[in-house]
Motif scaffolding. Structure first.
Motif, mmCIF file in Angstrom:
data_model
loop_
_atom_site.group_PDB
_atom_site.id
_atom_site.type_symbol
_atom_site.label_atom_id
_atom_site.label_comp_id
_atom_site.label_asym_id
_atom_site.label_seq_id
_atom_site.Cartn_x
_atom_site.Cartn_y
_atom_site.Cartn_z
ATOM 1 N N ALA A 112 119.110 89.546 90.466
ATOM 2 C CA ALA A 112 117.652 89.469 90.379
ATOM 3 C C ALA A 112 116.989 90.658 91.073
ATOM 4 O O ALA A 112 115.768 90.754 91.096
ATOM 5 N N MET A 113 117.818 91.569 91.639
ATOM 6 C CA MET A 113 117.249 92.702 92.367
ATOM 7 C C MET A 113 117.384 93.990 91.565
ATOM 8 O O MET A 113 118.322 94.149 90.786
ATOM 9 N N THR A 114 116.417 94.886 91.784
ATOM 10 C CA THR A 114 116.421 96.143 91.029
ATOM 11 C C THR A 114 117.007 97.291 91.853
ATOM 12 O O THR A 114 117.227 98.376 91.323
ATOM 13 N N GLY A 115 117.247 97.068 93.120
ATOM 14 C CA GLY A 115 117.810 98.116 93.970
ATOM 15 C C GLY A 115 118.083 97.543 95.345
ATOM 16 O O GLY A 115 117.898 96.358 95.580
ATOM 17 N N ALA A 116 118.549 98.413 96.239
ATOM 18 C CA ALA A 116 118.848 97.969 97.596
ATOM 19 C C ALA A 116 117.772 98.500 98.535
ATOM 20 O O ALA A 116 117.337 99.633 98.407
ATOM 21 N N GLY A 117 117.308 97.652 99.449
ATOM 22 C CA GLY A 117 116.311 98.092 100.421
ATOM 23 C C GLY A 117 116.877 97.985 101.826
ATOM 24 O O GLY A 117 117.885 97.321 102.042
ATOM 25 N N ARG A 118 116.223 98.639 102.757
ATOM 26 C CA ARG A 118 116.745 98.664 104.132
ATOM 27 C C ARG A 118 116.845 97.284 104.760
ATOM 28 O O ARG A 118 117.881 96.893 105.273
ATOM 29 N N ARG A 119 115.738 96.538 104.726
ATOM 30 C CA ARG A 119 115.756 95.216 105.357
ATOM 31 C C ARG A 119 116.768 94.306 104.683
ATOM 32 O O ARG A 119 117.478 93.547 105.332
ATOM 33 N N MET A 120 116.793 94.411 103.356
ATOM 34 C CA MET A 120 117.681 93.553 102.580
ATOM 35 C C MET A 120 119.151 93.859 102.909
ATOM 36 O O MET A 120 119.992 92.956 102.922
ATOM 37 N N LEU A 121 119.465 95.131 103.192
ATOM 38 C CA LEU A 121 120.848 95.486 103.529
ATOM 39 C C LEU A 121 121.280 94.844 104.839
ATOM 40 O O LEU A 121 122.402 94.348 104.969
#
Lengths: 187, 187, 187, 187
Positions: free
Chosen positions: C78-87
């Motif tokens: 459901a995600m389009t990319g990786a983000g800092r917080r999400m990592l």
């Protein structure tokens, strides 16, 4: 589990991914004899020093498995697909890679002659089975054209390696330390 | 295993996949000292409390290896391909990653000064070898152009980290707990 | 290890591959308490029966980790990319996944109340951290549009799960067996 | 963890990558009973000989897991996507793969009848669950058209294998060695 001949073989990518997994785990398991070691609370320094054989064996096998990983990837890249014989040869090769932590653990227990011979034989067998991989790939017709030239030098190189390696086996009965140093030079 | 110079190096994707495998296993092995612990049937509460050092060491190393994983991926993404020197440097870096569960297990055994120094040195060595990876990639000519600027800040950042980290080593002989808290601040 | 803000985050594929590795190892380590068990030569049948708690705990945790793996993949898709917080949130989530073999080993040691509570808390924490992953992805702006609707049902679903799960914790002090059976119904 | 029906299932690639990881770890864990063995310093030769059962069990299980890996990849390649039922069936199949190091460790402890029966049952269950994978894929409608013909021969082949394998179970009470040799012939 017979009669599978009409089914297509796995793609080369999957073979690489599975082999990568096996390599990664085998190389990481090398640390287990160290993490399992008993370090007594007031004797950390001595107990660490007592682990020097385990540590040397771990470093050596890390270098050996790392080297085989590099060779394996070069081999797979020279192939255009996966063949039946080559897949079995790949499993045989991975079997010897998975086995390597065992002679490593033996080697870490001290300078025993039998352990050193066993280790030398395990590496020779892994090298020989990597030749088998190349040879079956040729028979399966999955080697790319430019690889043919490299195939020759690979054959001779590995055979030369095994020939250079086998003398270390009698050498171990004279001097296990000498045999191990000779490996450091070859690798 | 010499004379391989004319063969192409592995692709960057494979290097990433193999490294991912090694990271994933090293980070998961951290749980082993906890699962191996003896928990006696009527004393679950006390025995769990007695594992607090092991638990703290596991959490710290999980954060450290996770951080190195993030850095490693950023490094690989700044590269356009794999080079010979960089591949060896990558194996050296992974060697220190694989080693980390060992000082972690030592740290989990208590507040020994030697264990704390050993742990600090292991992290400093891992950081230094990640610099080596970057430096060899530059020499192999596989860094992309925009990475040049980042390369500088990366150099200085890692050197600064090691400089900030090394003082914790003498600090440990005064207060191992203080040294560990100082790491929590840096990381 | 600060000042990394200007560097791009890892691609989502890599995050998935690394997470897959961690899941695969955590789920496979569940077998270790069984393979490490002492089976005496003339008493294989009794010794196997004595392992029934270990076996039940292994099956339960295999189902739990398998379920989290399915959820994690649905989340990443459901995600389009990786983000800092999400990592960082993903590493926190993986931390609890890696931890699961530990309460599993405790649970395998018998019907202790503390072990059962610990296990229930570990699963609740893993669920909660999977919510964190979803929430940070939203804040990083890497959720795809259609996922917004699903996000709501996911929130409510997980919160409902935790609410349904927490009562099993007081229940364990009355009947550990009852608590475990209630999990089988929920999962 | 209910109410997930409206979410899309994971892609087939991810299922393959996760399964590859599980296979790679299960096959590598087979070495642990060997590396954990106590080899006494002056008795390396005898202690190695004493490990012959463990070694035989490890080789047999390596071949068995390798064979299941090949079959699993052939199965996944015959599928056009991942379905809900098939994903659960895949986890059930992987459960039995992860379990295999346990009967292997039992088998390595000697020629006990119970251990041999347990091993035979574990392989039969793994084979049966691989049938389940195929069957659920058909029900989920993710089998490609050409696979329909192969599906039949696969059904009959696996059923024939289990039928051929089950007689080895009563055979073990007469001769455990004979039963194991019969497996070598079938595989």
């Amino acid at each position: 589990m017979a009669g599978a001949d009409e089914r297509p073989p796995p793609s080369l990518d999957r073979v690489g991914a599975f082999s990568d997994g096996v390599f990664a785990i085998a190389i990481t398991l090398l640390i287990l004899p160290l993490t399992d070691a008993q370090i007594r609370d007031g004797h950390v320094r001595e107990d660490l020093l007592a682990l020097q054989h385990e540590f040397f064996a771990m470093v050596l096998s890390f270098a050996v498995i790392g080297r085989f990983w590099l060779l394996h990837h070069e081999d797979l890249r020279a192939m255009t697909g996966a063949g039946r014989r080559m897949l079995v040869a790949n499993l045989v090769f991975l079997f010897f890679v998975v086995l390597l932590p065992f002679p490593t653990a033996l080697l870490g227990d001290g300078y025993s002659v039998t352990a050193t011979i066993f280790y030398a034989l395990a590496i020779a067998a892994t090298s020989a089975s990597s030749l088998l991989l190349w040879w079956t790939a040729e028979r399966d017709g999955v080697l790319d054209e430019r690889a043919a030239v490299r195939a020759r030098s690979r054959y001779y190189g590995t055979v030369a390696l095994i020939v250079a390696f086998l003398p270390s086996i009698p050498l171990t009965s004279v001097s296990p330390v000498g045999a191990r140093l000779s490996w450091a030079l070859i690798i």
